[in-house]
Design a protein around this motif. Structure first.
Motif, mmCIF file in Angstrom:
data_model
loop_
_atom_site.group_PDB
_atom_site.id
_atom_site.type_symbol
_atom_site.label_atom_id
_atom_site.label_comp_id
_atom_site.label_asym_id
_atom_site.label_seq_id
_atom_site.Cartn_x
_atom_site.Cartn_y
_atom_site.Cartn_z
ATOM 1 N N VAL A 1 0.767 -1.175 0.106
ATOM 2 C CA VAL A 1 0.014 -0.103 0.025
ATOM 3 C C VAL A 1 0.935 1.440 0.032
ATOM 4 C CG1 VAL A 1 -1.961 1.323 1.136
ATOM 5 C CG2 VAL A 1 -1.950 -1.425 1.345
ATOM 6 N N PRO A 2 1.216 1.794 -1.203
ATOM 7 C CA PRO A 2 2.160 3.034 -1.247
ATOM 8 C C PRO A 2 1.562 4.081 -0.161
ATOM 9 C CG PRO A 2 0.995 2.632 -3.257
ATOM 10 C CD PRO A 2 0.181 1.810 -2.442
ATOM 11 N N PHE A 3 2.676 4.847 0.490
ATOM 12 C CA PHE A 3 2.819 5.651 1.312
ATOM 13 C C PHE A 3 2.402 7.043 0.785
ATOM 14 C CE2 PHE A 3 5.397 8.068 5.007
ATOM 15 C CZ PHE A 3 4.047 8.028 5.753
ATOM 16 N N LEU A 4 0.975 7.416 0.771
ATOM 17 C CA LEU A 4 0.601 8.708 0.131
ATOM 18 C C LEU A 4 -0.043 9.472 0.887
ATOM 19 C CD1 LEU A 4 -1.045 6.841 -2.888
ATOM 20 C CD2 LEU A 4 1.449 7.972 -2.887
ATOM 21 N N LYS A 5 -0.017 10.747 0.509
ATOM 22 C CA LYS A 5 -0.738 11.854 1.162
ATOM 23 C C LYS A 5 -1.951 12.498 0.442
ATOM 24 C CE LYS A 5 2.414 15.654 0.801
ATOM 25 N NZ LYS A 5 1.510 16.598 0.240
ATOM 26 N N LYS A 6 -2.775 12.992 0.836
ATOM 27 C CA LYS A 6 -3.905 13.749 0.102
ATOM 28 C C LYS A 6 -3.388 15.123 -0.360
ATOM 29 C CE LYS A 6 -8.728 15.493 0.532
ATOM 30 N NZ LYS A 6 -9.823 15.725 1.688
ATOM 31 N N LYS A 7 -3.449 15.173 -1.629
ATOM 32 C CA LYS A 7 -3.397 16.575 -2.356
ATOM 33 C C LYS A 7 -4.204 17.504 -1.649
ATOM 34 C CE LYS A 7 -1.734 15.237 -7.056
ATOM 35 N NZ LYS A 7 -1.975 13.883 -7.050
ATOM 36 N N GLU A 8 -3.369 18.549 -0.792
ATOM 37 C CA GLU A 8 -4.299 19.274 -0.051
ATOM 38 C C GLU A 8 -5.136 20.204 -0.785
ATOM 39 O OE1 GLU A 8 -1.559 21.182 3.035
ATOM 40 O OE2 GLU A 8 -0.579 19.165 3.150
ATOM 41 N N ASN A 9 -4.611 20.551 -1.754
ATOM 42 C CA ASN A 9 -5.493 21.869 -2.454
ATOM 43 C C ASN A 9 -6.403 21.228 -3.830
ATOM 44 O OD1 ASN A 9 -4.169 24.150 -0.921
ATOM 45 N ND2 ASN A 9 -2.334 23.071 -1.657
ATOM 46 N N ALA A 10 -6.440 19.751 -3.789
ATOM 47 C CA ALA A 10 -7.147 19.424 -5.179
ATOM 48 C C ALA A 10 -8.543 19.735 -5.242
ATOM 49 C CB ALA A 10 -6.930 17.696 -5.017
ATOM 50 N N GLU A 11 -9.093 19.760 -3.991
ATOM 51 C CA GLU A 11 -10.643 19.921 -4.092
ATOM 52 C C GLU A 11 -10.830 21.457 -4.260
ATOM 53 O OE1 GLU A 11 -12.562 18.782 -0.449
ATOM 54 O OE2 GLU A 11 -12.067 16.697 -0.712
ATOM 55 N N ALA A 12 -9.799 22.552 -3.760
ATOM 56 C CA ALA A 12 -10.172 23.855 -4.001
ATOM 57 C C ALA A 12 -9.669 23.988 -5.545
ATOM 58 C CB ALA A 12 -9.017 24.625 -3.224
ATOM 59 N N MET A 13 -9.026 23.203 -6.441
ATOM 60 C CA MET A 13 -8.683 23.544 -7.579
ATOM 61 C C MET A 13 -9.992 23.013 -8.598
ATOM 62 S SD MET A 13 -4.838 21.706 -7.350
ATOM 63 C CE MET A 13 -4.492 21.813 -9.185
ATOM 64 N N MET A 14 -10.577 21.982 -8.094
ATOM 65 C CA MET A 14 -11.487 21.322 -8.802
ATOM 66 C C MET A 14 -12.868 22.179 -8.517
ATOM 67 S SD MET A 14 -11.022 17.300 -8.063
ATOM 68 C CE MET A 14 -12.555 16.605 -9.073
ATOM 69 N N LYS A 15 -12.898 23.090 -7.377
ATOM 70 C CA LYS A 15 -14.092 23.887 -7.206
ATOM 71 C C LYS A 15 -13.870 24.946 -8.021
ATOM 72 C CE LYS A 15 -15.620 22.078 -2.706
ATOM 73 N NZ LYS A 15 -15.892 22.543 -1.265
ATOM 74 N N LYS A 16 -12.597 25.427 -8.163
ATOM 75 C CA LYS A 16 -12.489 26.996 -8.970
ATOM 76 C C LYS A 16 -12.893 26.554 -10.451
ATOM 77 C CE LYS A 16 -10.740 30.775 -9.867
ATOM 78 N NZ LYS A 16 -11.238 32.031 -9.307
ATOM 79 N N VAL A 17 -12.554 25.312 -11.076
ATOM 80 C CA VAL A 17 -12.799 25.182 -12.400
ATOM 81 C C VAL A 17 -14.340 24.898 -12.495
ATOM 82 C CG1 VAL A 17 -12.786 23.319 -14.448
ATOM 83 C CG2 VAL A 17 -10.544 24.014 -12.881
ATOM 84 N N GLU A 18 -14.961 24.240 -11.564
ATOM 85 C CA GLU A 18 -16.354 24.271 -11.671
ATOM 86 C C GLU A 18 -17.060 25.663 -11.481
ATOM 87 O OE1 GLU A 18 -17.736 22.028 -8.349
ATOM 88 O OE2 GLU A 18 -16.779 20.125 -9.081
#
Length: 652
Positions: A244-261
């Motif tokens: 299971v890769p040691f990953l972290k959530k892209k902290e600003n991904a949701e903000a980026m998607m909301k901006k495009v929306e």
């Protein structure tokens, strides 16, 4: 098998053929399974210091202590699943060993850095210079000291190593198989700590070191002015993390998607204005977004945010497909990478169907693969962490508290399910507790924390003492109270705003997120055993000593004290739900819906025993002196044999 159980016993030695081979250090192994110090003088590759064997012995030695609940200092004692434990963390870790064996997902600590000013855990290793030199062998055969600096670094490091080694050794077993430990440290002991962790957790289980750039170099120093700290990370079982890769959530991904929306909504479709405004948005947040996030700078005609990566085969091109791809506009075969494609023909067809291939203006450009942001919301945990801010511990007087945002970032990398237990046994100002509650408030999780802190007294000249805080625990508990109140206030305001301006589904999502938000904590305090001392020297006997032993429980201990001792003894989580009821005038505790039932009142009758047996608990515990008369004692087993034969009965 031995290496897995005792990684500190793994060493290197020379075999009969003169080859260096991996081996088990028999002296270390003997020390692990012995109850006294074992001598061994073979030369080998090892990391050691004076009194190291004693530190192993101390970690394994039993203690006669218990944890006593404190309702008046707790918040939501009856419903919370969080714990705040006051006491020496070495003793507390020993008490928690059985109950929390393999149950802690993340241990997150910020121990003393051994700067010479912050050492508070002396244990049994406070040595004079003479004792130190005697142990370390720094005398010649005639008893003369071998060098003149009698108070050199050796003893300084020894005390710190003895302190940290015993605690990490106990902590390891409490980690779940998929758990990990994160340890803050600065330049003073980073190399020693790495060696200690290699022994305890196994070098193969090192996940790496995160460098926290604090953006603020230390003041005038003789050498390099450090502006970073290290955060050493070890897991319990590297095989699980390999799968299971040691990953972290892209902290600003949701903000980026909301901006495009919002841009698409504003302009009515995906056009060049949307793409331009989005690129400007990324540029404005260049200092905030990570490089991995900024790479997602493109928007396709369906409104998907994406980045492009090469589809060229990395090696062995003869095994890959060289099939041309038809350009969707010109209808001609596109140029193919000299190495061929990294994917099979079948995979390439699937990518074409899903719009995951980026074409150039015409067939002369080699196509690339499209990585959609919505399918890549996580990224690798980077070795660099940038944060130059500070934390004020919710306005409380505490020197150098960890910033909540840093704690949140680290906890969120590992505790993604939202129901994990996070432990910090160098709690300090309780930043970790604050971070856990804040994360739960943001994502609707139900993570639990266990804070452990020595009630170290504050200096009478300090601002904390002047503000009325006599020890660090008082500061930590108040920090959690204030943080919890603030989180609840913010949650309430968000719910009000959503209800006023949001859609109905947003109202439901918000209410569900905060419905089970736990900002309480149970306070437990490490103390001597609830049981009276039963061993006496002949000289200590009174004329009639037996009268003092009629009741084996100390007079100042409450039924609640006894309940938590029993929970520890039986391995019942200290955060378990506890319900009180009265049966025939006697107080009865029911833990986790009949898993454990206990009654510690006096004059317990057969009626009480019978009603409890009818509930068919897994465990039933009472005091030996509680039985009303000999008849109750005689019929006790028979009553359970009739109504609940499988109940495990225990008598204190």
């Amino acid at each position: 098998k031995l290496a897995a159980m005792f990684p500190n016993a793994v060493t290197e030695t020379i075999n009969e053929n003169g080859e260096v081979v991996r081996a088990i250090d028999k002296d270390v192994l003997m020390q692990e399974i012995n109850t006294k110090v074992v001598d061994g003088k073979e030369e080998r590759y090892q990391f050691t210091w004076p009194d190291k064997k004693n530190s192993v012995l101390l970690a394994n030695a039993p203690i006669n202590k218990t944890l006593r609940p404190c309702w008046e200092e707790s918040v939501d004692f009856d419903t919370t699943e969080n714990l705040y434990i006051e006491g020496d963390n070495l003793e507390v870790l020993k008490l928690l060993q059985e109950t929390y064996l393999g149950k802690i997902k993340m241990i997150y600590i910020d121990p003393p850095y051994n700067t010479g000013n912050d050492f508070v855990y002396a244990d049994n290793f406070a040595q004079t210079s003479e004792e130190y030199f005697a142990v370390s062998g720094m005398y010649d055969d005639e008893g003369n000291r071998l060098f003149t600096n009698s108070d050199s670094n050796g003893r300084f490091h020894t005390n710190w190593l003895n302190m940290i080694y015993t605690r990490l050794k106990l902590a390891k077993d409490m980690l779940s198989d998929d758990g990990a430990i994160f340890i803050h440290i600065d330049e003073h002991e980073v190399y020693s700590l790495t060696m200690v962790c290699n022994e305890i957790f196994g070098q193969q289980n090192q996940l790496g070191t995160i460098i926290w750039d604090k953006r603020n170099p230390k003041g005038v120093v003789a050498g390099v002015a450090y502006q970073h700290e290290s955060i050493i990370v070890y897991c319990k079982n590297i095989a699980i993390f390999a799968g299971v890769p040691f990953l972290k959530k892209k902290e600003n991904a949701e903000a980026m998607m909301k901006k495009v929306e919002s841009l698409i909504k504003q302009y009515g479709c995906v056009n060049e204005d949307v793409r331009l405004k989005y690129r400007e948005f990324l540029k404005q947040n260049k200092s905030v977004f990570t490089g991995g996030e900024l790479a997602y700078s493109l928007i396709d005609d369906e409104g998907n945010i994406y980045r492009t990566v090469s589809m060229a085969a990395p090696d062995k091109p003869e095994t890959r497909s060289h099939r041309p791809i038809i350009h969707p506009v010109t209808g001609k075969p596109c140029a193919v990478s000299a190495k061929g494609w990294r994917f099979t023909d079948k995979t390439m067809d699937e990518m074409l169907d899903k719009g995951k291939i980026e074409f150039g203006k015409d067939e002369t450009t080699v196509p690339n693969q499209k990585y959609f942001l919505r399918e890549n919301m996580e990224e690798a945990v980077a070795s660099l962490l940038y944060f130059g801010g500070s934390d004020d511990a919710m306005g409380l007087p505490f020197d150098n508290p960890k910033p909540v945002i840093v704690a949140q970032k680290l906890i969120s990398t590992l505790c993604k399910n939202g129901d994990e237990i996070i432990m910090d046994f160098f709690s300090g100002s309780a930043t970790t507790a604050h971070a856990v509650m804040q994360l739960n408030a943001e994502d609707g999780g139900h993570r639990k924390f266990i804070m452990v802190q020595l009630p170290e007294e504050t200096d009478e000249k300090s601002e904390a003492y002047k503000a009325g805080y006599k020890n660090i625990c008082e500061i930590g508990k108040e920090r959690i109270r204030r943080a919890g109140n603030k989180i609840l206030e913010e949650a309430t305001q968000e719910a009000v705003d959503i209800a006023k301006y949001g859609e109905s589904y947003e109202v439901d999502e918000t209410m569900n997120k905060y419905k089970n938000l736990d900002v309480g904590f149970r306070v437990l305090k490490c103390d001597t055993s609830n049981m009276k001392e039963i061993y006496y020297n002949p000289a200590e006997y009174e004329a009639s000593p037996f009268s003092s032993l009629e009741d084996n429980i100390k007079e100042d201990r409450t039924p609640e004290d006894l309940l938590f001792q029993v929970m520890l003894d039986l391995g019942v989580l200290l955060s378990s739900k506890i319900e009180e009821s009265t049966i025939a005038g006697k107080k009865v505790f029911n833990v986790e819906e009949n898993y454990l039932i206990a009654c510690f009142d006096d004059n317990v009758t057969e009626e009480v025993i019978k009603e409890i047996a009818k509930q068919k608990p897994y465990y039933f515990v009472m005091r030996d002196s509680s039985m009303a008369n000999d008849s109750v004692a005689t019929n006790f087993e028979q009553i359970f044999a009739s109504y609940s034969p499988d109940t495990v009965r225990k008598v204190l």
